[in-house]
Write a protein that holds these residues in place. Structure first.
Motif, PDB file in Angstrom:
ATOM      1  N   ARG A  53       0.829  -1.218   0.000  1.00  0.00           N
ATOM      2  CA  ARG A  53       0.000   0.000   0.000  1.00  0.00           C
ATOM      3  C   ARG A  53       0.862   1.267   0.000  1.00  0.00           C
ATOM      4  O   ARG A  53       0.646   2.157  -0.820  1.00  0.00           O
ATOM      5  N   THR A  54       1.858   1.341   0.870  1.00  0.00           N
ATOM      6  CA  THR A  54       2.674   2.569   0.923  1.00  0.00           C
ATOM      7  C   THR A  54       3.402   2.789  -0.403  1.00  0.00           C
ATOM      8  O   THR A  54       3.330   3.854  -1.001  1.00  0.00           O
ATOM      9  N   GLY A  84       3.000   1.042  -3.318  1.00  0.00           N
ATOM     10  CA  GLY A  84       2.121   0.944  -4.477  1.00  0.00           C
ATOM     11  C   GLY A  84       1.407   2.252  -4.761  1.00  0.00           C
ATOM     12  O   GLY A  84       1.281   2.664  -5.922  1.00  0.00           O
ATOM     13  N   ASN A  85       0.954   2.940  -3.701  1.00  0.00           N
ATOM     14  CA  ASN A  85       0.217   4.188  -3.905  1.00  0.00           C
ATOM     15  C   ASN A  85       1.085   5.287  -4.492  1.00  0.00           C
ATOM     16  O   ASN A  85       0.571   6.261  -5.042  1.00  0.00           O
ATOM     17  N   SER A  86       2.415   5.128  -4.391  1.00  0.00           N
ATOM     18  CA  SER A  86       3.299   6.160  -4.948  1.00  0.00           C
ATOM     19  C   SER A  86       3.671   5.867  -6.406  1.00  0.00           C
ATOM     20  O   SER A  86       4.368   6.645  -7.044  1.00  0.00           O
ATOM     21  N   ASN A 114       2.744   5.171 -10.408  1.00  0.00           N
ATOM     22  CA  ASN A 114       1.694   5.343 -11.420  1.00  0.00           C
ATOM     23  C   ASN A 114       1.886   4.289 -12.509  1.00  0.00           C
ATOM     24  O   ASN A 114       2.747   4.425 -13.378  1.00  0.00           O
ATOM     25  N   ASP A 159      -6.467  -7.207  -3.762  1.00  0.00           N
ATOM     26  CA  ASP A 159      -5.531  -6.203  -3.211  1.00  0.00           C
ATOM     27  C   ASP A 159      -4.896  -5.404  -4.345  1.00  0.00           C
ATOM     28  O   ASP A 159      -4.797  -4.185  -4.294  1.00  0.00           O
ATOM     29  N   GLU A 194      -7.139  -3.018  -6.076  1.00  0.00           N
ATOM     30  CA  GLU A 194      -7.440  -1.848  -5.241  1.00  0.00           C
ATOM     31  C   GLU A 194      -6.291  -0.832  -5.309  1.00  0.00           C
ATOM     32  O   GLU A 194      -6.519   0.370  -5.441  1.00  0.00           O
ATOM     33  N   VAL A 195      -5.054  -1.342  -5.248  1.00  0.00           N
ATOM     34  CA  VAL A 195      -3.896  -0.432  -5.209  1.00  0.00           C
ATOM     35  C   VAL A 195      -3.556   0.101  -6.619  1.00  0.00           C
ATOM     36  O   VAL A 195      -3.114   1.240  -6.757  1.00  0.00           O
ATOM     37  N   PHE A 196      -3.752  -0.731  -7.623  1.00  0.00           N
ATOM     38  CA  PHE A 196      -3.454  -0.308  -9.013  1.00  0.00           C
ATOM     39  C   PHE A 196      -4.748  -0.381  -9.842  1.00  0.00           C
ATOM     40  O   PHE A 196      -4.911  -1.269 -10.696  1.00  0.00           O
TER      41      PHE A 196
END
Ligand code: NAP
Length: 255
Positions: A71-72, A74-76, A78, A95, A98-100
């Motif tokens: 999550r940390t 992956g969210n950064s 693009n 999962d 959701e993240v990508f």
């Protein structure tokens, strides 16, 4: 086709070595990580890059950092429109989606034999992938060995047999080696004989149209010495020992 790796640890290294072993040009392989990527790139003559460059240049992005970073980290990233192949243990398609949310996500579980093109990899695809994208993913993994498309509920047993399995086979090779030493062989010879016997037997099985039990019975004639050995395996409940080890692996809870 450019291949980009985010993470440069053991698993990324095994896959990158496998790609090079399969003949992929090292200039088509990119890797990104805070510490290890530069050294790995220098050693294997691949390209070290930041994750933005990887997202821009690569057709397939393989994420190979630790599962708790999904999550940390992956969210950064693009990864819009990319095929994203995750090797993160226990991270599900849900999962990843959701993240990508705008990527085409694939859950995979490779093993160490990928480094020599003999890997065994489980795959599960997000519903978003079309047939052409699935083929691209299969082609990637076939550079590194064989694949099995599985329901995600079966990843745990796959992990025990194919992921942990190499350690169990090595345990058996070591037991054969020790038995050789106990009966007078020197250690080096015993190890070489045990390893080549297991490797040759695996190849014989794979090249035959037969199954393991049939081939085993072909080797063991009634009343012969091999049959005496197999009977001893039975008396000592060899199958129960293996089954119990696999169950312990499947049921292990990470602390
Ligand atoms: N090892 C196996 O046999 C195996 C088998 C199947 C699946 N897996 C899965 O593969 C993944 C990696 O396992 P591993 O054994 O290769 O672990 P590892 O050797 O510890 O590698 C983890 C990598 O993550 C990188 N990383 C940390 N922060 C990062 C960031 N901000 N950006 C990019 N990369 C970052 C680290 O980079 P630095 O080195 O630069 O710090 C390191 O190269 C795990 O999710 C694991 O579940 C492993």
């Amino acid at each position: 086709m450019n291949y980009g790796f985010i993470g440069a640890g053991n698993m990324a290294t095994a896959m990158i070595k496998g790609l090079i072993y399969a003949g992929i040009d090292s200039k088509n392989i990119y890797v990104s990580s805070p510490h290890s990527a530069a050294k790995l790139a220098a050693n294997l003559h691949i390209q070290a890059a930041d994750s933005e460059t990887i997202a821009k240049k690569c057709d397939i992005v393989i994420i190979a950092f630790l599962p708790n970073q999904l999550r940390t980290l992956g969210n950064s990233l693009n990864l819009d429109g990319k095929i994203v192949i995750s090797v993160l243990a226990q991270v599900t398609i849900a999962d990843l989606d959701e993240v990508f949310p705008t990527a085409f996500n694939v859950r995979s579980l490779p093993n160490i034999n990928s480094a020599i093109g003999k890997g065994s990899t489980a795959l599960a695809f997000s519903k978003r992938l079309n047939e052409g994208q699935i083929e691209v993913v299969q082609n990637y993994w076939h550079l590194l060995g064989t694949t099995s498309v599985l329901d995600e509920q079966h990843f745990a047993i796959f992990s025990a047999i194919a992921g942990s399995g190499p350690a169990f086979v090595l345990k058996f090779i070591d037991a054969l080696t020790q038995a050789g030493i106990n009966n007078g062989l020197d250690g080096e010879s015993a190890a070489a004989i045990a390893a080549s016997t297991v490797a040759g037997t695996t190849e014989t099985l794979q090249k035959s149209n037969s199954d393991a039990v049939t081939l085993m019975n072909n080797v063991a004639s009634p009343g012969g010495s091999t049959r005496a050995g197999l009977d001893n395996f039975e008396q000592n409940d060899f199958d129960t020992i293996v089954n119990s080890a696999i169950n312990a692996t499947v049921n292990h809870k990470h602390t």
